[in-house]
Design an enzyme around this catalytic site. Structure first.
Site, PDB file in Angstrom:
ATOM      1  N   TYR A 170      58.288  47.352  23.598  1.00  0.00           N
ATOM      2  CA  TYR A 170      57.523  47.825  24.205  1.00  0.00           C
ATOM      3  C   TYR A 170      57.995  48.378  25.526  1.00  0.00           C
ATOM      4  O   TYR A 170      57.313  49.027  25.912  1.00  0.00           O
ATOM      5  CB  TYR A 170      56.284  47.313  24.528  1.00  0.00           C
ATOM      6  CG  TYR A 170      55.505  47.006  23.077  1.00  0.00           C
ATOM      7  CD1 TYR A 170      55.994  46.124  22.175  1.00  0.00           C
ATOM      8  CD2 TYR A 170      54.155  47.504  23.162  1.00  0.00           C
ATOM      9  CE1 TYR A 170      55.252  46.034  21.006  1.00  0.00           C
ATOM     10  CE2 TYR A 170      53.496  47.448  21.917  1.00  0.00           C
ATOM     11  CZ  TYR A 170      53.784  46.702  20.960  1.00  0.00           C
ATOM     12  OH  TYR A 170      53.112  46.495  19.854  1.00  0.00           O
ATOM     13  N   LYS A 214      61.872  35.531  15.600  1.00  0.00           N
ATOM     14  CA  LYS A 214      62.476  35.813  14.397  1.00  0.00           C
ATOM     15  C   LYS A 214      64.008  35.669  14.884  1.00  0.00           C
ATOM     16  O   LYS A 214      64.868  36.289  14.463  1.00  0.00           O
ATOM     17  CB  LYS A 214      62.213  37.304  13.821  1.00  0.00           C
ATOM     18  CG  LYS A 214      63.042  37.721  12.525  1.00  0.00           C
ATOM     19  CD  LYS A 214      62.359  37.005  11.454  1.00  0.00           C
ATOM     20  CE  LYS A 214      62.950  36.923  10.261  1.00  0.00           C
ATOM     21  NZ  LYS A 214      62.451  36.687   8.894  1.00  0.00           N
ATOM     22  N   ASP A 245      57.471  35.564  10.222  1.00  0.00           N
ATOM     23  CA  ASP A 245      56.965  35.641   9.009  1.00  0.00           C
ATOM     24  C   ASP A 245      56.370  34.332   8.221  1.00  0.00           C
ATOM     25  O   ASP A 245      55.195  34.316   7.762  1.00  0.00           O
ATOM     26  CB  ASP A 245      58.324  36.072   8.181  1.00  0.00           C
ATOM     27  CG  ASP A 245      59.485  35.260   8.206  1.00  0.00           C
ATOM     28  OD1 ASP A 245      59.640  34.515   9.249  1.00  0.00           O
ATOM     29  OD2 ASP A 245      60.357  35.594   7.376  1.00  0.00           O
ATOM     30  N   ASP A 293      51.675  41.387  19.383  1.00  0.00           N
ATOM     31  CA  ASP A 293      50.467  42.451  19.068  1.00  0.00           C
ATOM     32  C   ASP A 293      50.140  42.472  17.626  1.00  0.00           C
ATOM     33  O   ASP A 293      48.880  42.427  17.502  1.00  0.00           O
ATOM     34  CB  ASP A 293      51.222  43.784  19.355  1.00  0.00           C
ATOM     35  CG  ASP A 293      50.481  44.802  19.358  1.00  0.00           C
ATOM     36  OD1 ASP A 293      49.047  44.797  19.321  1.00  0.00           O
ATOM     37  OD2 ASP A 293      50.777  46.191  19.134  1.00  0.00           O
TER      38      ASP A 293
END
Ligand code: NAD
Length: 364
Positions: free
Chosen positions: A124, A187, A220, A244
């Site tokens: 972002y 991740k 995930d 988000d």
């Protein structure tokens, strides 16, 4: 005490939910002096900018803002006003409680999660270059064959400074709200440098809070775990993009975006807003649920130290949802935004009457 608060109604369905929020807050009896300022696509047409200087100036002065959603053009057009506000005001923590209210349409019961999302960096940061640009070409050359030569490039900065303060916020909130566990999510198996740093800092911060359990999950797996067994989780701390996406997933668990509130918090100010966006297709239809902005206002009242008023507001909202008589479409009802707001005001007024009666009886 009179609290001065900046009100940014936003665009799309924003002004209609903010109107209800103002009316409901007035009905609580709390003294708020609103400094109403305009941002978003409508003001862009008038002034040429979606974020006029007076908006930031007001937020800096009052240090507390309530905000409706603001539309961001997809792919092209101006940069997100929401992201710019968070960055300019250094509102580094996005705190989103996710709690089921009895009576909502959800397959899940008794969900009580707290999402703590890093709010000022990650993808972002808005540092990206179009395909074919000189900057993109330079980075592609540095990557020595790892990137397709025609790729557009986006930069993902994750710093120790920003990771540390968001993780501290997550653990501090866990202590303050007597929660048992913080789960850090990334991740890092793929993004070893950036997400790896986030986990590294998380482990260091966790050591300073021995009373709070700490664990790690990959994003995930976390999505699947939350859908299958959300009761295993408590406080969840994530970098910006994962936070988000997971916020909307968790909103889905508790009955939808219409009831998911949020707070953007920094060391020098706070801005309260719903998780949802401007839902433009419902603009002017008196249709969307005002609960998310009202629960965001509840977070704001707590922030202002008006904890009793916040509790009363929560009770009134919960009662209206539980009864299910005057609720919006997303909660299975036929009421409009304003009618649901009025039903909440009625509960608040009765609650106040009950409180006064209880006090009088106690005195007798
Ligand atoms: P959205 O959250 O506006 O709406 C998605 C869907 O969720 C809606 O179509 C509606 O079905 C439902 N919904 C949302 N709010 C609701 C409410 N209060 N009551 C009942 N149902 C509700 O997401 P979007 O359509 O992806 O985004 C629209 C615009 O909002 C985009 O321009 C986006 O960039 C912007 N946005 C702004 C913010 C913000 O201001 N903080 C946050 C997210 C998205």
């Amino acid at each position: 005490m009179v609290h001065e608060v900046t009100l940014i109604p936003g665009d799309g369905t924003g002004p209609s939910i903010c109107e209800v929020a103002k009316k409901v807050i007035a009905a609580t009896g709390v003294q708020i002096k609103w400094d109403q300022v305009e941002a978003g696509v409508d003001v862009m047409k008038k002034t040429g900018t979606p974020l006029p200087d007076n908006v930031l100036a007001s937020c800096r002065r009052t240090k507390v803002a309530l905000k409706g959603p603001i539309t961001t053009p997809i792919g092209t057009g101006f940069r997100s006003v929401n992201v710019t506000l968070r960055k300019e005001l250094d509102l580094y923590a996005c705190v989103r409680p996710c709690r089921t209210y009895q009576g909502v349409l959800s397959r899940y019961e008794k969900i009580d999660l707290l999402i703590v999302r890093e709010n000022v960096e990650d993808l972002y940061a808005g540092v990206e270059w179009p395909a074919g640009s000189e900057e993109a070409k330079k980075i592609i050359a540095m990557a020595k064959g790892k990137i397709n030569p025609e790729a557009a490039i986006s930069i993902k900065p994750i710093s120790r400074f920003n990771s540390e303060r968001i993780l501290r916020m997550a653990f501090d909130l866990a202590v303050k709200h007597k929660r048992r566990k913080v789960t850090a999510v990334t991740k890092a198996n793929i993004m070893k440098c950036t997400d790896g740093l986030f986990f590294e800092v998380a482990r260091e911060v966790a050591k300073r809070y021995p009373a709070i359990e700490y664990e790690e999950r990959l994003i995930d797996n976390m999505c699947m775990q939350l859908v299958q067994k959300p009761e295993l989780y408590d406080v969840i701390c994530l970098p910006n993009l994962y936070g988000d996406i997971l916020s909307d997933l968790c909103a889905g668990l508790i009955g939808g975006l219409g009831i998911a509130p949020g707070a953007n918090i920094g060391d020098h100010g706070a801005l309260f807003e719903a998780v949802h966006g401007s839902a433009p297709k419902y603009t002017g239809q008196n249709k969307v649920n005002p609960t998310a902005i009202l629960l965001s206002a509840e977070l704001m009242l707590n922030h202002l130290g008006e904890t009793d008023v916040a509790r009363r507001l929560d009770r009134a909202v919960a009662e209206v949802i539980r009864e299910g008589k005057t609720v919006t479409y997303d909660l299975g009802g036929k009421a409009g935004t304003r009618e649901m707001g009025d039903a909440i005001i009625e509960k608040l007024t009765r609650d106040e009457g009950r409180g006064t009666r209880d006090k009088l009886e106690a005195k007798q």
